[in-house]
Design a protein around this motif. Structure first.
Motif, PDB file in Angstrom:
ATOM      1  N   THR A  53       6.386  -2.738  16.327  1.00 43.84           N
ATOM      2  CA  THR A  53       5.813  -1.921  14.670  1.00 43.84           C
ATOM      3  C   THR A  53       4.165  -2.170  15.244  1.00 43.84           C
ATOM      4  OG1 THR A  53       7.578  -3.422  13.171  1.00 43.84           O
ATOM      5  CG2 THR A  53       4.970  -3.059  12.728  1.00 43.84           C
ATOM      6  N   ASN A  54       3.725  -1.151  14.900  1.00 44.89           N
ATOM      7  CA  ASN A  54       1.863  -1.158  14.749  1.00 44.89           C
ATOM      8  C   ASN A  54       1.447  -0.628  13.821  1.00 44.89           C
ATOM      9  OD1 ASN A  54      -0.920   0.705  15.640  1.00 44.89           O
ATOM     10  ND2 ASN A  54      -0.588  -1.049  16.960  1.00 44.89           N
ATOM     11  N   ASN A  55       0.899  -1.536  12.717  1.00 44.19           N
ATOM     12  CA  ASN A  55      -0.491  -0.787  11.320  1.00 44.19           C
ATOM     13  C   ASN A  55       0.717  -0.651  10.232  1.00 44.19           C
ATOM     14  OD1 ASN A  55      -1.964   0.291  10.180  1.00 44.19           O
ATOM     15  ND2 ASN A  55      -2.442   2.200  11.148  1.00 44.19           N
ATOM     16  N   ASN A  56       1.720  -1.711  10.642  1.00 45.28           N
ATOM     17  CA  ASN A  56       3.140  -1.254   9.436  1.00 45.28           C
ATOM     18  C   ASN A  56       4.179  -0.418   9.836  1.00 45.28           C
ATOM     19  OD1 ASN A  56       2.561  -3.804   8.174  1.00 45.28           O
ATOM     20  ND2 ASN A  56       0.723  -3.259   6.830  1.00 45.28           N
ATOM     21  N   VAL A  57       3.704  -0.006  10.447  1.00 46.10           N
ATOM     22  CA  VAL A  57       4.664   1.505  11.203  1.00 46.10           C
ATOM     23  C   VAL A  57       5.989   1.155  12.088  1.00 46.10           C
ATOM     24  CG1 VAL A  57       4.831   3.726  11.676  1.00 46.10           C
ATOM     25  CG2 VAL A  57       2.842   3.192  10.685  1.00 46.10           C
ATOM     26  N   LEU A  58       7.255   0.931  11.147  1.00 41.24           N
ATOM     27  CA  LEU A  58       8.572   0.723  12.550  1.00 41.24           C
ATOM     28  C   LEU A  58       8.462   1.665  13.101  1.00 41.24           C
ATOM     29  CD1 LEU A  58      10.491  -1.249  13.224  1.00 41.24           C
ATOM     30  CD2 LEU A  58      11.763  -0.057  11.280  1.00 41.24           C
ATOM     31  N   TYR A  59       8.034   2.267  13.787  1.00 38.87           N
ATOM     32  CA  TYR A  59       8.069   3.112  15.104  1.00 38.87           C
ATOM     33  C   TYR A  59       9.921   3.365  15.866  1.00 38.87           C
ATOM     34  CZ  TYR A  59       5.971   0.813  19.113  1.00 38.87           C
ATOM     35  OH  TYR A  59       5.528  -0.069  19.358  1.00 38.87           O
ATOM     36  N   ALA A  60      10.018   2.153  16.386  1.00 38.47           N
ATOM     37  CA  ALA A  60      11.271   2.981  17.429  1.00 38.47           C
ATOM     38  C   ALA A  60      12.179   1.168  16.556  1.00 38.47           C
ATOM     39  CB  ALA A  60      11.345   1.829  18.424  1.00 38.47           C
ATOM     40  N   MET A  61      13.615   1.036  16.699  1.00 42.10           N
ATOM     41  CA  MET A  61      14.289   0.698  16.332  1.00 42.10           C
ATOM     42  C   MET A  61      14.996  -0.097  17.875  1.00 42.10           C
ATOM     43  SD  MET A  61      15.171   0.652  13.321  1.00 42.10           S
ATOM     44  CE  MET A  61      16.526   0.404  13.065  1.00 42.10           C
ATOM     45  N   GLN A  62      14.692  -1.881  17.824  1.00 42.09           N
ATOM     46  CA  GLN A  62      15.042  -3.027  18.916  1.00 42.09           C
ATOM     47  C   GLN A  62      16.272  -2.529  18.840  1.00 42.09           C
ATOM     48  OE1 GLN A  62      13.098  -6.637  17.243  1.00 42.09           O
ATOM     49  NE2 GLN A  62      14.892  -7.904  19.275  1.00 42.09           N
ATOM     50  N   ASP A  63      16.998  -3.428  20.358  1.00 39.54           N
ATOM     51  CA  ASP A  63      18.094  -1.905  21.007  1.00 39.54           C
ATOM     52  C   ASP A  63      18.628  -3.704  21.129  1.00 39.54           C
ATOM     53  OD1 ASP A  63      20.464  -1.245  21.545  1.00 39.54           O
ATOM     54  OD2 ASP A  63      19.829  -0.955  23.622  1.00 39.54           O
ATOM     55  N   ASP A  64      19.212  -4.415  19.851  1.00 38.74           N
ATOM     56  CA  ASP A  64      20.192  -5.756  20.062  1.00 38.74           C
ATOM     57  C   ASP A  64      21.624  -5.104  19.818  1.00 38.74           C
ATOM     58  OD1 ASP A  64      19.600  -4.822  17.536  1.00 38.74           O
ATOM     59  OD2 ASP A  64      18.951  -7.090  16.934  1.00 38.74           O
ATOM     60  N   GLY A  65      22.051  -3.797  19.245  1.00 40.97           N
ATOM     61  CA  GLY A  65      23.408  -4.166  18.693  1.00 40.97           C
ATOM     62  C   GLY A  65      23.834  -4.449  17.606  1.00 40.97           C
ATOM     63  N   GLY A  66      22.905  -4.129  16.892  1.00 33.92           N
ATOM     64  CA  GLY A  66      22.781  -4.044  14.776  1.00 33.92           C
ATOM     65  C   GLY A  66      23.482  -3.845  14.409  1.00 33.92           C
TER      66      GLY A  66
END
Length: 187
Positions: free
Chosen positions: A158-171
């Motif tokens: 997350t940068n400047n309130n932009v979520l630009y990638a998903m965390q790879d945690d198998g959710g």
């Protein structure tokens, strides 16, 4: 847009996004209703209890977005006034006969799916759908519910309130309602 509410502890996110948010939004736009609120005018809000009963899912496993949309094309959806959404929905029972009849006027004209949403071409189709010739539209997406979504805006990627990638945690998959985009936001 309808007032923001919660699906509560049930795994109804796919049905909730497609029914309460998307179908209520379209019905409100069609009728000139402003911010339908289930606490004030439940007759103007689509009932997720109805569509979720049609899917007859175990509450632990959720609901399919496209499946919900297609059922609203075929069978419609009744209002929250007619069938309130509660956290004790009996998903093993079909809707009552009266609800099937009440749902018919709320049938959707069509449903569709944007393919390859994780590609630039798919994102261009999504943006065109959201823009809708300047009229504005919404979409419901299924994404992996990673920890950085829960932690937003302080999470990873997350940068400047932009979520630009998903965390790879198998959710697990979770449905999200999308109401716009901003190509000028830098990150």
């Amino acid at each position: 847009l309808p007032v923001v509410t919660t699906q509560g502890p049930l795994g109804t996110c796919g049905a909730y996004g497609a029914t309460y948010y998307y179908r209520t939004f379209l019905k409100a736009r069609e009728n000139g209703w402003v911010r339908p609120d289930p606490a004030v005018n439940p007759e103007r809000c689509a009932s997720t209890a109805y569509t979720y009963k049609l899917l007859r899912h175990d509450p632990q496993f959720g609901a399919n977005i496209l499946g919900t949309m297609l059922r609203m094309v075929d069978l419609g959806v009744c209002s929250l006034e007619q069938l309130p959404y509660t956290y004790d929905i009996d998903t093993y029972e079909w809707p009552a006969e009266v609800h099937w009849k009440q749902a018919m006027p709320w049938r959707a004209a069509a449903a569709g799916q944007i393919p390859a949403i994780n590609t630039l071409a798919g994102q261009a189709v999504l943006k065109a759908h959201l823009y809708d010739g300047g009229q504005g539209n919404m979409a419901v997406l299924g994404l992996r519910s990673a920890q950085n979504i829960t932690d937003y805006p302080a999470g990873m990627h997350t940068n400047n309130n932009v979520l630009y990638a998903m965390q790879d945690d198998g959710g697990a998959q979770h449905a999200f309602t999308v109401i716009g985009y901003d190509d000028d936001l830098e990150y």
